[in-house]
Motif scaffolding. Structure first.
Motif, short mmCIF file in Angstrom:
data_model
loop_
_atom_site.label_atom_id
_atom_site.label_comp_id
_atom_site.label_asym_id
_atom_site.label_seq_id
_atom_site.Cartn_x
_atom_site.Cartn_y
_atom_site.Cartn_z
N ASN A 13 0.80 -1.11 0.09
CA ASN A 13 0.04 -0.12 0.03
C ASN A 13 0.76 1.18 -0.11
OD1 ASN A 13 -2.18 -1.79 0.08
ND2 ASN A 13 -2.76 -1.30 2.10
N ALA A 14 2.20 1.38 -0.23
CA ALA A 14 3.00 2.32 0.03
C ALA A 14 2.66 3.31 -1.31
CB ALA A 14 4.28 2.03 -0.09
N ASP A 15 2.06 2.78 -2.23
CA ASP A 15 1.61 3.83 -3.21
C ASP A 15 0.55 4.73 -3.10
OD1 ASP A 15 0.10 1.64 -3.40
OD2 ASP A 15 -0.28 1.70 -5.60
N GLY A 16 -0.22 4.43 -1.58
CA GLY A 16 -1.34 5.30 -1.35
C GLY A 16 -2.37 4.97 -1.93
N PRO A 17 -3.51 6.02 -2.06
CA PRO A 17 -5.15 5.64 -2.23
C PRO A 17 -5.10 5.47 -3.69
CG PRO A 17 -4.82 7.78 -1.46
CD PRO A 17 -3.26 7.39 -1.32
N HIS A 18 -6.00 4.71 -4.11
CA HIS A 18 -6.56 4.67 -5.42
C HIS A 18 -7.81 5.21 -5.48
CE1 HIS A 18 -3.58 1.10 -6.16
NE2 HIS A 18 -2.88 2.21 -5.83
N ASP A 19 -8.54 5.21 -6.56
CA ASP A 19 -10.03 5.88 -6.80
C ASP A 19 -10.86 4.90 -5.85
OD1 ASP A 19 -9.60 7.80 -8.46
OD2 ASP A 19 -10.44 6.91 -10.25
N ILE A 23 -10.03 4.45 3.17
CA ILE A 23 -8.97 4.13 4.43
C ILE A 23 -7.61 3.58 3.60
CG2 ILE A 23 -8.16 2.90 6.22
CD1 ILE A 23 -11.23 3.50 7.39
N VAL A 24 -6.53 4.07 3.59
CA VAL A 24 -5.29 3.15 3.31
C VAL A 24 -4.17 3.38 4.23
CG1 VAL A 24 -3.51 2.78 1.58
CG2 VAL A 24 -5.68 3.33 0.63
N THR A 25 -3.77 2.07 4.80
CA THR A 25 -2.63 2.24 5.90
C THR A 25 -1.44 1.52 4.91
OG1 THR A 25 -3.05 0.22 7.13
CG2 THR A 25 -4.55 2.30 7.68
N SER A 26 -0.49 2.12 5.18
CA SER A 26 0.92 1.34 4.87
C SER A 26 1.89 1.17 6.11
CB SER A 26 1.41 2.09 3.61
OG SER A 26 2.61 1.57 3.14
N ASN A 27 2.02 -0.02 6.42
CA ASN A 27 3.11 -0.44 7.50
C ASN A 27 3.04 0.14 8.55
OD1 ASN A 27 5.38 -1.75 8.25
ND2 ASN A 27 6.80 -0.25 7.82
N LEU A 28 1.69 0.45 9.12
CA LEU A 28 1.34 1.16 10.24
C LEU A 28 1.82 0.54 11.51
CD1 LEU A 28 -0.18 3.95 10.13
CD2 LEU A 28 -2.26 2.71 10.81
N ASN A 46 -1.26 -3.41 7.04
CA ASN A 46 -1.60 -2.62 5.87
C ASN A 46 -3.05 -3.14 5.38
OD1 ASN A 46 1.22 -2.07 4.79
ND2 ASN A 46 1.47 -4.17 5.27
N LEU A 47 -4.11 -1.92 5.44
CA LEU A 47 -5.11 -2.16 5.24
C LEU A 47 -5.67 -1.16 4.16
CD1 LEU A 47 -7.90 -3.56 6.60
CD2 LEU A 47 -7.94 -1.40 8.04
N ARG A 48 -6.73 -1.75 3.41
CA ARG A 48 -7.32 -0.67 2.29
C ARG A 48 -8.68 -0.88 2.32
NH1 ARG A 48 -5.11 1.61 -2.28
NH2 ARG A 48 -3.03 0.68 -2.13
N ILE A 49 -9.92 0.25 2.57
CA ILE A 49 -11.07 -0.21 2.71
C ILE A 49 -11.49 0.95 1.73
CG2 ILE A 49 -12.92 0.37 4.10
CD1 ILE A 49 -11.39 -0.81 6.51
N GLN A 50 -12.52 0.61 0.73
CA GLN A 50 -13.23 1.29 -0.29
C GLN A 50 -14.43 2.02 0.20
OE1 GLN A 50 -12.85 -1.21 -3.83
NE2 GLN A 50 -11.51 0.37 -4.32
N HIS A 51 -14.83 2.95 -0.52
CA HIS A 51 -16.12 3.47 -0.30
C HIS A 51 -17.28 2.49 -0.38
CE1 HIS A 51 -19.31 6.60 -0.45
NE2 HIS A 51 -19.92 6.10 -1.42
N ASN A 52 -18.16 2.68 0.80
CA ASN A 52 -19.49 1.97 0.92
C ASN A 52 -19.07 0.31 1.21
OD1 ASN A 52 -22.46 0.88 -1.11
ND2 ASN A 52 -22.25 1.40 0.95
N GLY A 87 -8.26 10.30 1.03
CA GLY A 87 -7.17 11.12 -0.15
C GLY A 87 -6.10 11.87 0.75
N HIS A 88 -6.30 12.09 2.01
CA HIS A 88 -5.47 13.25 2.81
C HIS A 88 -4.51 12.16 3.52
CE1 HIS A 88 -8.44 16.15 2.14
NE2 HIS A 88 -9.36 15.51 2.73
N ASN A 89 -3.26 12.48 3.44
CA ASN A 89 -2.22 11.73 4.22
C ASN A 89 -2.47 12.58 5.60
OD1 ASN A 89 -0.14 10.79 5.49
ND2 ASN A 89 0.91 10.63 3.69
N VAL A 90 -2.83 11.78 6.47
CA VAL A 90 -3.25 12.47 8.02
C VAL A 90 -1.92 11.90 8.94
CG1 VAL A 90 -5.48 12.51 7.45
CG2 VAL A 90 -4.84 10.45 8.68
N SER A 91 -0.88 10.88 8.49
CA SER A 91 -0.15 10.46 9.47
C SER A 91 0.53 11.45 10.26
CB SER A 91 0.95 9.49 8.85
OG SER A 91 0.59 8.98 7.35
N ASP A 92 0.93 12.48 9.49
CA ASP A 92 1.94 13.54 10.21
C ASP A 92 1.30 14.72 10.87
OD1 ASP A 92 3.85 12.00 9.85
OD2 ASP A 92 3.99 12.57 7.73
#
Ligand SMILES: Nc1ncnc2c1ncn2[C@@H]1O[C@H](COP(=O)(O)OP(=O)(O)O)[C@@H](O)[C@H]1O
Ligand SMILES: [Mg+2]
Length: 250
Positions: A13-19, A23-28, A46-52, A87-92
């Protein structure tokens, strides 16, 4: 020196969110410092959750569920890794920035309802709109509409101690919905309800999912997790399994 491939394995998931990703987490990672001891509550999630999507997070006590919920809910920041919310990187982000994102993007539903005891249903549901500066007339209209949508049109002026447990949880759900959040995060939402009332609340979540909401639910109870369409199990701070719930497996 180890071969380069061992050093440079790309994190999932290091490439971040797709359409469509909410929720996208990478090596959290989340490490708590306890004096000179370190507790690694999350160890590379590493988790990816899509709309709906409608996802249940399960796992034994101490496995890291609450820690993960706190990170997903922007209540805390990771020690390491990336988190993108809508879509926002909220880690920092700092605490103020997290609070703003949280109010806009997340609707919380807790086991203990967390309503203001002295406030009416209407006022409890208005609160998130007060925090973000919505004008009074619009605030009241929106709070009324969402209370009606959870069948509490006749309970707007009641205070929590004048309501049943199921009604209190429906007020909390209305409060979670009033800002049109990207996700509804529910932590053991039926934990304080009898099983019939719990089923009514889960039927309401089904309805919200059918209307297009994205729901993430933490629960110990397999019967409750069955309502979700996807079950993620966490063990010792990592995802141990991730599959469609039996009821919804194709
Ligand atoms: N604030 C904290 N300080 C130190 N250790 C913590 C803290 N919160 C949780 N932990 C530890 O992190 C691990 C995961 O806890 P938690 O996320 O609460 O698990 P769960 O919700 O699955 O029961 C546990 O070992 C717990 O003791
Ligand atoms: Mg917990």
């Amino acid at each position: 020196m180890p071969p380069a491939t061992e050093l440079e394995t790309p994190a999932l998931n290091a490439d971040g969110p797709h359409d469509g990703d909410v929720i996208v987490t990478s090596n959290l990672w989340k490490t708590y410092e306890m004096g000179d001891q370190q507790v690694h509550a999350l160890r590379g999630v590493n988790l990816r959750i899509q709309h709906n999507e409608y996802v249940a997070i399960m796992g034994p006590s101490g496995s890291g569920k609450s820690t993960l919920m706190n990170l997903i809910g922007c209540l805390d920041s990771p020690t390491q890794g990336q988190y993108w919310l809508n879509g926002h990187n909220v880690s920092d982000l700092n605490d103020d920035e997290l609070a703003r994102i949280r109010n806009k993007e997340i609707g919380f539903v807790f086991q203990t309802f967390n309503l203001l005891a002295r406030a009416t249903s209407l006022h409890n549901v208005e609160l998130p709109l007060i925090y973000n500066g919505t004008p009074a007339a619009e605030r009241i209209a929106r709070a009324k509409a969402v209370l009606e949508s959870v069948n509490l049109g006749t309970r707007m002026m009641h205070k929590p101690n004048e309501l049943s447990g199921g009604q209190r949880q429906r007020v909390a759900i209305a409060r979670a919905l009033v800002n049109h959040p990207s996700i509804i995060l529910a932590d053991e939402p039926t934990g304080n309800l009898d099983s019939k009332t719990g089923d009514e609340i889960m039927a309401l979540f089904d309805e919200l999912h059918a209307k297009g909401n994205t729901i993430v639910l933490v629960t110990h109870e397999p019967d409750i997790a069955e309502y979700a369409h996807r079950v993620v199990t966490i063990r010792d701070g990592v995802i141990a399994s991730d599959h469609p719930s039996p009821r919804h497996a194709k």
